[in-house]
Design an enzyme around this catalytic site. Sequence first.
Site, PDB file in Angstrom:
ATOM      1  CE  LYS A 112      -4.508  -1.272   1.857  1.00  0.00           C
ATOM      2  NZ  LYS A 112      -5.390  -1.162   3.026  1.00  0.00           N
ATOM      3  CE  LYS A 136      -5.215  -9.074  -2.613  1.00  0.00           C
ATOM      4  NZ  LYS A 136      -5.791  -8.854  -1.354  1.00  0.00           N
ATOM      5  CE  LYS A 164     -15.174  -2.060  -7.389  1.00  0.00           C
ATOM      6  NZ  LYS A 164     -16.559  -2.051  -7.134  1.00  0.00           N
TER       7      LYS A 164
END
Length: 353
Positions: free
Chosen positions: A135, A215, A218
Site C-alpha cells: 500500500k 491476486k 477490484k
Amino acid sequence: MGQIRALAVAGSGGYVKPVMSERARIFSGMQPTGGLHVGNYSGALKGWVNLLDQGTYEALFCVVDAHAVTIEYDVKQMPSRILETAIAYIAAGLDPERCTIFIQSDVPEHMELAWYLGSVTPMGDLGRMTQFKEKSEQHQQNVNAGIFTYPILMAADVLLYKATVVPVGDDQVQHLELAREICRKFNARYGAVFPEPKPLLSSTPRILGIDGKSKMSKSRGNAIELDDEPRVVEKKLKSAFTDPLKVRLGDPGRPEICNIFTMHTAFTAPPALAEIDATCRSGALGCGECKMRLRDAIVRELTPFRQKSAELRKDPRRVLNVLQDGAERAHGIARSTLREVHHAMGLTSRSLG
Ligand code: AMP
Ligand code: TRP
C-alpha cells in the site's frame, strides 16, 4: 439471538465480568470497496456462510469501514459502498437471524481497543507487513500512520469479541499472525484477557485475477465481480490466463497451476471437477470449453445472489434494521470486553473505587 449477547454480571473486583457463550466465536470482515468479486466470495464469504450453516459457532460479520479510510476515498460514495457490502453479506446467505452483521464505526470500542493494543505492538513487526509495503508503494503520496497501524485495528476487531476463529483469504494470514502476537504480549503484560485467534482458510484461499499475474482485486482491475452480467463474466473469462503450456486442444494441461481450475474448485461440484481435472490433463478438454463450463457454474451460483441483492436494494430499510440491531448486539459484547481491559490495565474511574 440470546446466545450471542455477552451477559454482564457483577464481578468481584468492582467491574463487570462478561459471561461468554459456550460456542466458540468467529469474527470476520471486509472493507466496503463497493461490489465484491469472485476472490472475496470464494476466498471468504462463501466459507463464512458454510461455517454459519454448520451451526458450531457464534458468528459476527463486520463491514470494516474504519479500515477503509487509510487510503483517499470519495466521502459521498462511502455510504453506498457500506450498504452494498452489507447487502452482499445477506444476499450470499449470512442470515441475520443466526449471526450478527454490523458496521465497524458503529462500535467505537474497536478504535479504543486498538489504541491500547498499539502500546504492546512492536513497530518492527508493523513495518514487515506485506500489505503495508504494497500500500505504501501504491499510494506514495499518502503513506499515513493509518496504513502502518492497520493490523492493530484488525487485531482489535477480533480480540474485542474474543473470537478464536477468523475465516479469511490467505492475504490476511500475516495480519492474523501479528494479531496472535499482540494477543500474547497483552496477556503477558496485563493478565489472560484474550484467547488466541486462529485464521481459517477456505479451500480456495487465493484466487488470481484474470490477468493471472496477481491476486484478484477490484483496485487492480482484474476482477470478475459478483454483480457482473453473464455476458460480462463470459467476456472476462475468455481473456483469462490459463496454463501457458496448453496452447491448443490435445495439449495436456496442469490444473494445479491454472487459475481457471482454482475457480472451478470454488464453483463446480466434486464429480464434475474430477472430470475436468482428468480431461484437462489428458488434453481432451480444451481451455475454451473449460472456461464456458466455469461461466455456467458461476452464473448458476450467482444468479440467486444477484436476485437477492436486487431485492434488498429495493428495501434498504430492512438492511439498515439488520445493521442497527447488529451494532447493538456487538456493542454489548464490546463494552463488556473493554470493562475487562480497563480493569486489567488499571484504567478509568472504575478502577479507583
Ligand atoms: P478485502 O476486500 O480486501 O477486505 O477482502 C475481504 C476478504 O476476501 C478477506 O478475507 C480476503 O482475504 C479475501 N480475499 C480478497 N481477495 C481475495 C482473492 N483474490 N482470493 C481469495 N481471497 C480473497
Ligand atoms: N484486513 C481485512 C481485509 O482487508 C479486513 C479485516 C479487517 C478483517 N478486520 C478484520 C478480516 C478482522 C478478519 C478479521 O481483507
